[in-house]
Design a protein around this motif. Structure first.
Motif, PDB file in Angstrom:
ATOM      1  N   GLU A 105       7.881  -4.446 -30.047  1.00 42.51           N
ATOM      2  CA  GLU A 105       8.154  -5.448 -30.994  1.00 42.51           C
ATOM      3  C   GLU A 105       8.978  -6.486 -30.590  1.00 42.51           C
ATOM      4  O   GLU A 105       8.617  -7.612 -30.896  1.00 42.51           O
ATOM      5  N   ALA A 106      10.115  -6.225 -30.085  1.00 42.51           N
ATOM      6  CA  ALA A 106      11.095  -7.483 -29.492  1.00 42.51           C
ATOM      7  C   ALA A 106      10.168  -8.099 -28.505  1.00 42.51           C
ATOM      8  O   ALA A 106      10.257  -9.329 -28.377  1.00 42.51           O
ATOM      9  N   GLY A 107       9.589  -7.598 -27.308  1.00 39.46           N
ATOM     10  CA  GLY A 107       9.088  -7.920 -26.429  1.00 39.46           C
ATOM     11  C   GLY A 107       7.908  -9.041 -26.817  1.00 39.46           C
ATOM     12  O   GLY A 107       7.810 -10.264 -26.472  1.00 39.46           O
ATOM     13  N   GLN A 108       7.211  -8.661 -27.823  1.00 40.47           N
ATOM     14  CA  GLN A 108       6.017  -9.636 -28.447  1.00 40.47           C
ATOM     15  C   GLN A 108       6.791 -10.578 -29.232  1.00 40.47           C
ATOM     16  O   GLN A 108       5.888 -11.913 -29.136  1.00 40.47           O
ATOM     17  N   LYS A 109       7.667 -10.577 -29.787  1.00 43.44           N
ATOM     18  CA  LYS A 109       8.391 -11.547 -30.581  1.00 43.44           C
ATOM     19  C   LYS A 109       8.768 -12.821 -29.519  1.00 43.44           C
ATOM     20  O   LYS A 109       8.511 -13.874 -29.773  1.00 43.44           O
ATOM     21  N   TRP A 110       9.236 -12.154 -28.600  1.00 46.76           N
ATOM     22  CA  TRP A 110       9.866 -13.303 -27.647  1.00 46.76           C
ATOM     23  C   TRP A 110       8.492 -13.765 -26.762  1.00 46.76           C
ATOM     24  O   TRP A 110       8.836 -15.093 -26.466  1.00 46.76           O
ATOM     25  N   ALA A 111       7.563 -13.168 -26.746  1.00 47.45           N
ATOM     26  CA  ALA A 111       6.334 -13.722 -25.918  1.00 47.45           C
ATOM     27  C   ALA A 111       5.733 -14.924 -26.767  1.00 47.45           C
ATOM     28  O   ALA A 111       5.611 -15.966 -26.156  1.00 47.45           O
ATOM     29  N   GLN A 112       5.844 -14.697 -27.953  1.00 43.33           N
ATOM     30  CA  GLN A 112       5.432 -15.555 -29.171  1.00 43.33           C
ATOM     31  C   GLN A 112       6.028 -16.884 -28.973  1.00 43.33           C
ATOM     32  O   GLN A 112       5.446 -17.914 -28.718  1.00 43.33           O
ATOM     33  N   LYS A 113       7.308 -16.800 -28.741  1.00 43.90           N
ATOM     34  CA  LYS A 113       8.484 -17.966 -28.543  1.00 43.90           C
ATOM     35  C   LYS A 113       8.023 -18.584 -27.316  1.00 43.90           C
ATOM     36  O   LYS A 113       7.993 -19.868 -27.183  1.00 43.90           O
ATOM     37  N   LEU A 114       7.873 -17.876 -26.333  1.00 41.34           N
ATOM     38  CA  LEU A 114       7.468 -18.472 -25.003  1.00 41.34           C
ATOM     39  C   LEU A 114       6.179 -19.039 -24.880  1.00 41.34           C
ATOM     40  O   LEU A 114       6.179 -20.179 -24.589  1.00 41.34           O
TER      41      LEU A 114
END
Ligand SMILES: [Zn+2]
Length: 319
Positions: A258-267
C-alpha cells in the motif's frame, strides 16, 4: 585522550576478534605468536580481556591487535584508535547528539570506518554468504563499498552483526545478517543524505530505476541496471527535491504494498508535471525487486531488460 575514551576503545575487543573470524562465545586458539596452541585454550572475559589457559597470556584490545597484526603495543594503540575512535556508532550517542541544541557539530565522517568494515567483509564468510543469499554478488558489494561490522549498543546490551551500506560519507545503513533477530536494520540519523547511489540520478545512463530498499537497488545494479535506492518510501520527497537529469527515463520499482503504491502515485504525478519520461515495473509480481531476484533471477532479468528495450525503442522513435 581521556581515560573513558581509552576504556571505550578497549571495549571493542570482542567485535575486533569477530572481524578476524574468531568466535568469542567459546574457547578459541591462542593468538600468542609464541604459543602453538594445540587445543583452543583462549577465552574471552567480560572485562574486555582474553586469557590463555595454556601459556598464561592475557591481552586487552591493544595486545590482541599487536599479537594478530604483528605490531608493537604503540603501533597497535594507534591502529585501535584508527579503528574505533568514533564512539558515535550507536543510536544512543547519536540521539544524545541530536538533542544537544545550539551546538553546530559537523556531520560525522565515516570514511575510515567504511574502509575497515570493507576489509572485515573480506574476512567474514558468514557475511558474504548472507549477501549471496540475497542475490548480491561480491563484485557488486565491493563496487558499492559494502562492509561488515559487529555493532554493540550499550544501552540495550544488544549486538548487531551487520552488512554496512554507505549512503554517503556521513551516513550509512546496516542490515543484520541474521534476519531472525529482532533488530534487523539500523541507520545513522545524523545526516539528511539518505538516498542510496544518488549519482545514478545524474550520471550518463539513459535509464534509472527507483527502488525503496538498498538491497532492491543492489538487485538491479547486480544486473548492471542503473538504479537509485530511496531508503524508504517516505524519501520520495527527497528524490523529488534532488538534482536529477531530466532527460533520463525513470523506472518506478517501489514495493508492491500500500505504502509503495501510494508513493509511486506521487512519483508519477511529479514526472507528468515535469514532463519527465517514466515507466513502471511490477517486480514480476513479487513484493520487491530483491524478492524477485532471489526467487527467480532469470525471470527478473528478462522482465527488466525487455522493459528497458521497449523504452529505448520508444525513445529512438521520438528522436
Ligand atoms: Zn597461549
Amino acid at each position: 585522550m581521556e581515560q573513558y575514551e581509552i576504556d571505550y576503545i578497549k571495549s571493542n575487543l570482542q567485535s575486533y576478534l569477530e572481524t578476524k573470524g574468531i568466535r568469542t562465545d567459546k574457547f578459541f586458539t591462542c593468538i600468542n605468536p609464541e604459543h602453538s596452541d594445540q587445543h583452543p585454550s583462549m577465552k574471552y572475559f567480560d572485562d574486555y580481556k582474553i586469557h590463555c589457559f595454556g601459556c598464561g597470556a592475557t591481552y586487552d584490545l591493544f595486545g590482541a591487535i599487536a599479537a594478530i597484526e604483528h605490531l608493537d603495543r604503540k603501533e597497535a594503540f594507534k591502529k585501535a584508535i584508527d579503528y574505533y575512535e568514533r564512539r558515535t556508532l550507536t543510536p544512543d550517542t547519536i540521539i544524545k547528539q541530536k538533542t544537544v541544541k545550539n551546538e553546530q557539530k559537523p556531520a560525522k565522517n565515516y570514511e575510515k570506518a567504511y574502509k575497515y568494515w570493507q576489509n572485515a567483509l573480506k574476512d567474514n564468510f558468514e557475511a558474504q554468504e548472507y549477501l549471496l543469499s540475497r542475490g548480491i554478488d561480491l563484485a557488486t558489494a565491493n563496487r558499492f563499498g559494502l562492509g561488515f561490522n559487529s555493532f554493540y549498543f550499550e544501552k540495550t546490551n544488544t549486538r548487531l552483526n551487520a552488512i554496512t551500506i554507505p549512503l554517503s560519507k556521513n551516513c550509512f545503513s546496516a542490515r543484520n545478517i541474521n534476519p531472525n533477530e529482532e533488530m534487523r536494520y539500523y541507520k545513522t540519523k545524523d545526516s539528511d543524505v539518505d538516498i542510496f547511489n544518488k549519482q545514478a540520478m545524474t550520471n550518463k545512463q539513459p535509464i534509472c530505476a527507483i527502488t525503496e530498499g538498498e538491497f532492491d537497488c543492489l538487485s538491479f545494479e547486480t544486473l548492471n541496471v542503473n538504479c537509485v535506492g530511496l531508503g524508504s518510501a517516505n524519501n520520495v520527497n527527497l528524490f523529488i527535491e534532488s538534482e536529477k537529469d531530466k532527460n533520463k527515463t525513470f523506472i518506478i520499482a517501489l514495493d508492491n504494498d500500500e505504502a509503495g503504491q501510494k508513493w509511486a502515485q506521487k512519483l508519477k504525478e511529479y514526472f507528468k508535471e515535469n514532463k519527465i519520461k517514466f515507466a513502471e515495473f511490477d517486480n514480476c509480481g513479487y513484493k520487491d525487486p530483491n524478492e524477485a531476484l532471489v526467487k527467480d533471477k532469470s525471470a527478473f532479468s528478462k522482465s527488466i531488460f525487455s522493459l528497458i528495450k521497449k523504452l529505448e525503442k520508444q525513445n529512438n522513435a521520438e528522436m
